[in-house]
Design an enzyme around this catalytic site. Structure first.
Site, PDB file in Angstrom:
ATOM      1  N   GLY A 299       0.810  -1.211   0.000  1.00  9.63           N
ATOM      2  CA  GLY A 299       0.000   0.000   0.000  1.00  9.63           C
ATOM      3  C   GLY A 299       0.841   1.258   0.000  1.00  9.63           C
TER       4      GLY A 299
ATOM      5  N   TYR B 152      10.103   1.959   1.555  1.00  8.72           N
ATOM      6  CA  TYR B 152      10.872   0.724   1.690  1.00  8.72           C
ATOM      7  C   TYR B 152      12.314   0.909   1.242  1.00  8.72           C
ATOM      8  CZ  TYR B 152       6.296  -1.161   2.510  1.00  8.72           C
ATOM      9  OH  TYR B 152       5.056  -1.397   3.045  1.00  8.72           O
TER      10      TYR B 152
ATOM     11  N   HIS C 189      13.125   3.707   7.256  1.00  7.74           N
ATOM     12  CA  HIS C 189      12.382   3.217   8.423  1.00  7.74           C
ATOM     13  C   HIS C 189      13.163   2.117   9.140  1.00  7.74           C
ATOM     14  CE1 HIS C 189       8.760   5.483   7.744  1.00  7.74           C
ATOM     15  NE2 HIS C 189       8.591   4.977   6.535  1.00  7.74           N
TER      16      HIS C 189
END
Length: 165
Positions: free
Chosen positions: A107, A113, A117
Site C-alpha cells: 500500500g 521501503y 524506516h
C-alpha cells in the site's frame, strides 16, 4: 515452464488488486494459481497435496500483499509445514533447481521501503528467499507493486515479471 503461483491474502474477500492480478493470468498457458487463503480457510494444510503441486512446477511464485513487514500468517504456516515436510521427507531434493520468485503488493510508496524506516524491502524478503534457497531453489528477482491500486495496475509489467527466470 510450468509456473505455480502460491497466493495468500489475509483479507482475500476484500482484495481488489490481487484479485485483478490473478484474474489477468488465469487463462495463460502453464500457470497454476493456488489460493491457499481459500483452499485452507480453516488453516488445515494438506501437505501431500501441496508437495504434489510443487513437484509439477518448474517455477514457484509466492504472491502476497505485504502486511506489517511480513507475509500473511497462512503463508508462513505453509512454509513451516511444507518446507519441513520436504526437508525431512523422502524427497529432500524436490525443490532443487526450481526457480523461486516473490511478487508482492504494498500500500505504501516505494520510498517507504528504501531503508529510512530501518529496513529495505529486499531485507524484509531475505528470510523467505533464504528458506527456499536452502531447499534448493534458484532466486528470481522479486517484483513489487507499490501504492497498489486497481486504477494504476500495469498488468503487462506483472505478466513480464511472472515470465522472468
Amino acid at each position: 515452464m510450468k509456473t505455480l503461483i502460491l497466493f495468500a491474502h489475509t483479507f482475500w474477500k476484500d482484495s481488489k488488486v490481487n484479485k485483478a492480478l490473478l484474474e489477468s493470468v488465469k487463462s495463460l498457458d502453464d500457470i497454476t494459481i493456488h489460493n491457499i487463503s481459500t483452499a485452507y480457510s480453516d488453516g488445515n494444510i494438506d501437505i501431500p497435496a501441496e508437495i504434489e503441486l510443487l513437484s509439477q512446477a518448474d517455477k514457484i511464485i509466492f504472491q502476497f500483499p505485504l502486511f506489517w513487514f511480513s507475509t500473511p500468517s497462512l503463508l508462513k504456516e505453509w512454509q513451516d509445514r511444507i518446507l519441513t515436510a520436504i526437508l525431512y521427507g523422502e524427497n529432500k531434493d524436490l525443490l532443487k533447481g526450481k526457480k523461486f520468485q516473490i511478487i508482492t503488493t504494498l500500500g505504501g510508496a516505494e520510498s517507504s521501503y528504501d531503508g529510512h524506516h530501518g529496513v529495505t524491502l529486499e531485507e524484509l524478503l531475505k528470510p523467505i528467499y533464504h528458506a527456499l534457497k536452502y531447499c534448493g531453489c534458484e532466486y528470481v528477482e522479486h517484483y513489487a507493486i507499490f501504492q497498489a491500486n486497481v486504477d494504476n495496475l500495469d498488468l503487462n509489467a506483472y505478466h513480464n515479471a511472472i515470465k522472468l527466470g
